[in-house]
Scaffold this motif. Structure first.
Motif, PDB file in Angstrom:
ATOM      1  N   ARG A 127       0.829  -1.199   0.000  1.00 24.23           N
ATOM      2  CA  ARG A 127       0.000   0.000   0.000  1.00 24.23           C
ATOM      3  C   ARG A 127       0.868   1.255   0.000  1.00 24.23           C
ATOM      4  O   ARG A 127       1.936   1.283   0.589  1.00 24.23           O
ATOM      5  CB  ARG A 127      -0.914   0.049   1.220  1.00 24.23           C
ATOM      6  CG  ARG A 127      -1.908  -1.085   1.328  1.00 24.23           C
ATOM      7  CD  ARG A 127      -2.820  -0.881   2.526  1.00 24.23           C
ATOM      8  NE  ARG A 127      -3.669   0.311   2.350  1.00 24.23           N
ATOM      9  CZ  ARG A 127      -4.911   0.271   1.923  1.00 24.23           C
ATOM     10  NH1 ARG A 127      -5.475  -0.877   1.620  1.00 24.23           N
ATOM     11  NH2 ARG A 127      -5.616   1.384   1.805  1.00 24.23           N
ATOM     12  N   TYR A 128       0.335   2.286  -0.657  1.00 27.89           N
ATOM     13  CA  TYR A 128       0.908   3.628  -0.547  1.00 27.89           C
ATOM     14  C   TYR A 128      -0.236   4.615  -0.699  1.00 27.89           C
ATOM     15  O   TYR A 128      -0.863   4.688  -1.774  1.00 27.89           O
ATOM     16  CB  TYR A 128       1.968   3.892  -1.613  1.00 27.89           C
ATOM     17  CG  TYR A 128       2.553   5.292  -1.505  1.00 27.89           C
ATOM     18  CD1 TYR A 128       3.569   5.561  -0.594  1.00 27.89           C
ATOM     19  CD2 TYR A 128       2.061   6.340  -2.279  1.00 27.89           C
ATOM     20  CE1 TYR A 128       4.089   6.836  -0.462  1.00 27.89           C
ATOM     21  CE2 TYR A 128       2.577   7.626  -2.154  1.00 27.89           C
ATOM     22  CZ  TYR A 128       3.591   7.864  -1.245  1.00 27.89           C
ATOM     23  OH  TYR A 128       4.097   9.131  -1.104  1.00 27.89           O
ATOM     24  N   GLU A 129      -0.542   5.337   0.389  1.00 28.67           N
ATOM     25  CA  GLU A 129      -1.666   6.273   0.382  1.00 28.67           C
ATOM     26  C   GLU A 129      -2.933   5.572  -0.125  1.00 28.67           C
ATOM     27  O   GLU A 129      -3.341   4.593   0.456  1.00 28.67           O
ATOM     28  CB  GLU A 129      -1.314   7.513  -0.447  1.00 28.67           C
ATOM     29  CG  GLU A 129      -0.153   8.318   0.123  1.00 28.67           C
ATOM     30  CD  GLU A 129      -0.453   8.974   1.450  1.00 28.67           C
ATOM     31  OE1 GLU A 129      -1.640   9.235   1.729  1.00 28.67           O
ATOM     32  OE2 GLU A 129       0.492   9.225   2.218  1.00 28.67           O
ATOM     33  N   GLU A 177      -3.367   0.462  -3.584  1.00 29.83           N
ATOM     34  CA  GLU A 177      -3.232  -0.855  -2.970  1.00 29.83           C
ATOM     35  C   GLU A 177      -2.942  -1.883  -4.059  1.00 29.83           C
ATOM     36  O   GLU A 177      -3.660  -1.956  -5.064  1.00 29.83           O
ATOM     37  CB  GLU A 177      -4.505  -1.235  -2.221  1.00 29.83           C
ATOM     38  CG  GLU A 177      -4.410  -2.574  -1.510  1.00 29.83           C
ATOM     39  CD  GLU A 177      -5.675  -2.912  -0.730  1.00 29.83           C
ATOM     40  OE1 GLU A 177      -5.711  -3.966  -0.091  1.00 29.83           O
ATOM     41  OE2 GLU A 177      -6.626  -2.094  -0.783  1.00 29.83           O
ATOM     42  N   ILE A 236       6.708   2.334  -5.308  1.00 31.82           N
ATOM     43  CA  ILE A 236       6.237   2.153  -3.931  1.00 31.82           C
ATOM     44  C   ILE A 236       7.311   1.504  -3.067  1.00 31.82           C
ATOM     45  O   ILE A 236       7.500   1.882  -1.910  1.00 31.82           O
ATOM     46  CB  ILE A 236       4.934   1.328  -3.913  1.00 31.82           C
ATOM     47  CG1 ILE A 236       3.798   2.138  -4.543  1.00 31.82           C
ATOM     48  CG2 ILE A 236       4.564   0.921  -2.481  1.00 31.82           C
ATOM     49  CD1 ILE A 236       2.508   1.371  -4.707  1.00 31.82           C
ATOM     50  N   GLU A 237       8.027   0.536  -3.623  1.00 31.02           N
ATOM     51  CA  GLU A 237       9.101  -0.111  -2.870  1.00 31.02           C
ATOM     52  C   GLU A 237      10.216   0.870  -2.534  1.00 31.02           C
ATOM     53  O   GLU A 237      10.981   0.654  -1.593  1.00 31.02           O
ATOM     54  CB  GLU A 237       9.683  -1.271  -3.676  1.00 31.02           C
ATOM     55  CG  GLU A 237       8.743  -2.475  -3.781  1.00 31.02           C
ATOM     56  CD  GLU A 237       9.315  -3.565  -4.658  1.00 31.02           C
ATOM     57  OE1 GLU A 237      10.162  -3.256  -5.517  1.00 31.02           O
ATOM     58  OE2 GLU A 237       8.924  -4.734  -4.484  1.00 31.02           O
ATOM     59  N   GLU A 269       9.696   4.359  -2.083  1.00 28.89           N
ATOM     60  CA  GLU A 269       9.009   5.625  -1.855  1.00 28.89           C
ATOM     61  C   GLU A 269       9.950   6.677  -1.257  1.00 28.89           C
ATOM     62  O   GLU A 269      10.800   6.380  -0.425  1.00 28.89           O
ATOM     63  CB  GLU A 269       7.815   5.436  -0.922  1.00 28.89           C
ATOM     64  CG  GLU A 269       8.147   4.947   0.462  1.00 28.89           C
ATOM     65  CD  GLU A 269       6.905   4.886   1.336  1.00 28.89           C
ATOM     66  OE1 GLU A 269       6.546   5.914   1.928  1.00 28.89           O
ATOM     67  OE2 GLU A 269       6.301   3.802   1.405  1.00 28.89           O
ATOM     68  N   SER A 270       9.797   7.897  -1.773  1.00 31.11           N
ATOM     69  CA  SER A 270      10.582   9.069  -1.353  1.00 31.11           C
ATOM     70  C   SER A 270      12.041   9.009  -1.794  1.00 31.11           C
ATOM     71  O   SER A 270      12.805   9.918  -1.471  1.00 31.11           O
ATOM     72  CB  SER A 270      10.509   9.273   0.170  1.00 31.11           C
ATOM     73  OG  SER A 270       9.168   9.485   0.567  1.00 31.11           O
ATOM     74  N   TYR A 307       1.257  11.901  -7.461  1.00 26.95           N
ATOM     75  CA  TYR A 307       2.173  11.245  -6.532  1.00 26.95           C
ATOM     76  C   TYR A 307       3.604  11.166  -7.070  1.00 26.95           C
ATOM     77  O   TYR A 307       4.556  11.083  -6.297  1.00 26.95           O
ATOM     78  CB  TYR A 307       1.711   9.817  -6.236  1.00 26.95           C
ATOM     79  CG  TYR A 307       0.488   9.696  -5.351  1.00 26.95           C
ATOM     80  CD1 TYR A 307      -0.171  10.816  -4.852  1.00 26.95           C
ATOM     81  CD2 TYR A 307      -0.014   8.445  -5.006  1.00 26.95           C
ATOM     82  CE1 TYR A 307      -1.290  10.701  -4.048  1.00 26.95           C
ATOM     83  CE2 TYR A 307      -1.133   8.304  -4.198  1.00 26.95           C
ATOM     84  CZ  TYR A 307      -1.772   9.435  -3.727  1.00 26.95           C
ATOM     85  OH  TYR A 307      -2.873   9.304  -2.930  1.00 26.95           O
ATOM     86  N   LEU A 312       8.396   8.995  -5.768  1.00 30.41           N
ATOM     87  CA  LEU A 312       7.014   8.887  -5.309  1.00 30.41           C
ATOM     88  C   LEU A 312       6.897   9.621  -3.987  1.00 30.41           C
ATOM     89  O   LEU A 312       7.566   9.284  -3.009  1.00 30.41           O
ATOM     90  CB  LEU A 312       6.651   7.411  -5.124  1.00 30.41           C
ATOM     91  CG  LEU A 312       5.189   7.114  -4.796  1.00 30.41           C
ATOM     92  CD1 LEU A 312       4.301   7.398  -6.016  1.00 30.41           C
ATOM     93  CD2 LEU A 312       5.027   5.659  -4.363  1.00 30.41           C
ATOM     94  N   GLU A 313       6.045  10.645  -3.989  1.00 32.09           N
ATOM     95  CA  GLU A 313       5.936  11.494  -2.788  1.00 32.09           C
ATOM     96  C   GLU A 313       4.577  12.156  -2.813  1.00 32.09           C
ATOM     97  O   GLU A 313       4.135  12.674  -3.842  1.00 32.09           O
ATOM     98  CB  GLU A 313       7.065  12.530  -2.792  1.00 32.09           C
ATOM     99  CG  GLU A 313       7.198  13.330  -1.521  1.00 32.09           C
ATOM    100  CD  GLU A 313       8.416  14.242  -1.581  1.00 32.09           C
ATOM    101  OE1 GLU A 313       9.351  14.022  -0.816  1.00 32.09           O
ATOM    102  OE2 GLU A 313       8.414  15.162  -2.416  1.00 32.09           O
TER     103      GLU A 313
END
Length: 227
Positions: free
Chosen positions: A130-132, A135, A164-165, A167-168, A213, A224-225
């Motif tokens: 999941r990210y925000e 899913e 997602i893996e 992220e940021s 995102y 991804l942010e």
């Protein structure tokens, strides 16, 4: 959480350059300029990646590899060295190094090698990611955004899961190409090609969330942010 990297390099100028680039790309860097200092550091803490020079003031970096692997088997070791002879590369890999990069090298290639090694060693084994509002069910490769099923092509699915893996973290275009299309992709030099796929992802996400995102990091790549 930022990925940790230990850099064992005695060229202070090169060390500073590598650290600045990697930290801008979302990594935490620990530095050591000798084998002695390095052993004290990685004897106490796990590092997913170690960048290892060979010509160090107190010995040959090759002698460190078996020690590193005996303590932290899953640590990925990338040799960075000016030694370009085939036998040097073979020796390093036979001793347990995971990759070998000859100096001078492009920083974009270095981070692509790091990300490739992280994927090989630490790819997610979760069945639900999941990210925000996104899913993903990895068992059947389905994606929901804000509770709705959204159709993704195979490449789009691979891209969003990779984002997602990581992220940021800033992902370079090179690492995105290598992860999704393979390092020998005929599209490697076509920035428009990756831009098209990123835009498709953005549109699908924004349609269901109203948010962009995937941010562009000018001169580096994408990340991804949420904000």
């Amino acid at each position: 959480m930022k990925k940790e990297i230990l850099i064992i390099e005695d060229d202070i100028s090169l060390l500073k350059t590598i650290v600045e680039f990697l930290e801008k790309s979302g990594f935490n860097c620990t530095q050591a300029t000798t084998i002695t200092k390095a052993k004290k550091i990685f004897d106490k803490k796990f590092y997913p990646i170690i960048l290892l020079d060979l010509g160090l003031p107190d010995g040959d970096g090759l002698d460190c590899i078996s020690f590193i692997k005996s303590i932290w088997e899953n640590t990925g070791v990338i040799i960075i060295s000016a030694r370009e002879k085939l036998e040097d590369r073979i020796d390093g890999l036979n001793l347990g190094a995971d990759d070998y990069l000859v100096k001078p090298f492009h920083l974009s290639e270095l981070i692509a090698r790091i990300n490739a090694l992280l994927r090989r060693n630490f790819h997610t084994d979760k069945t639900n990611v999941r990210y925000e509002e996104i899913e993903i069910e990895t068992t059947d490769r389905t994606v929901k955004i804000s509770g709705e099923h959204v159709d993704f092509s195979k490449k789009e699915y691979d891209l969003i899961l990779y984002f997602i893996e990581n992220e940021s973290r800033v992902l370079t275009k090179e690492s995105l190409f290598e992860h999704v299309w393979g390092e020998n992709s005929v599209f490697m030099d076509n920035s428009d090609f990756i831009y098209t796929h990123i835009n498709r992802l953005r549109k699908k996400i924004k349609t269901h969330t109203g948010e962009n995102y995937i941010k562009t990091v000018h001169g580096f790549g994408y990340k991804l942010e949420i904000h």
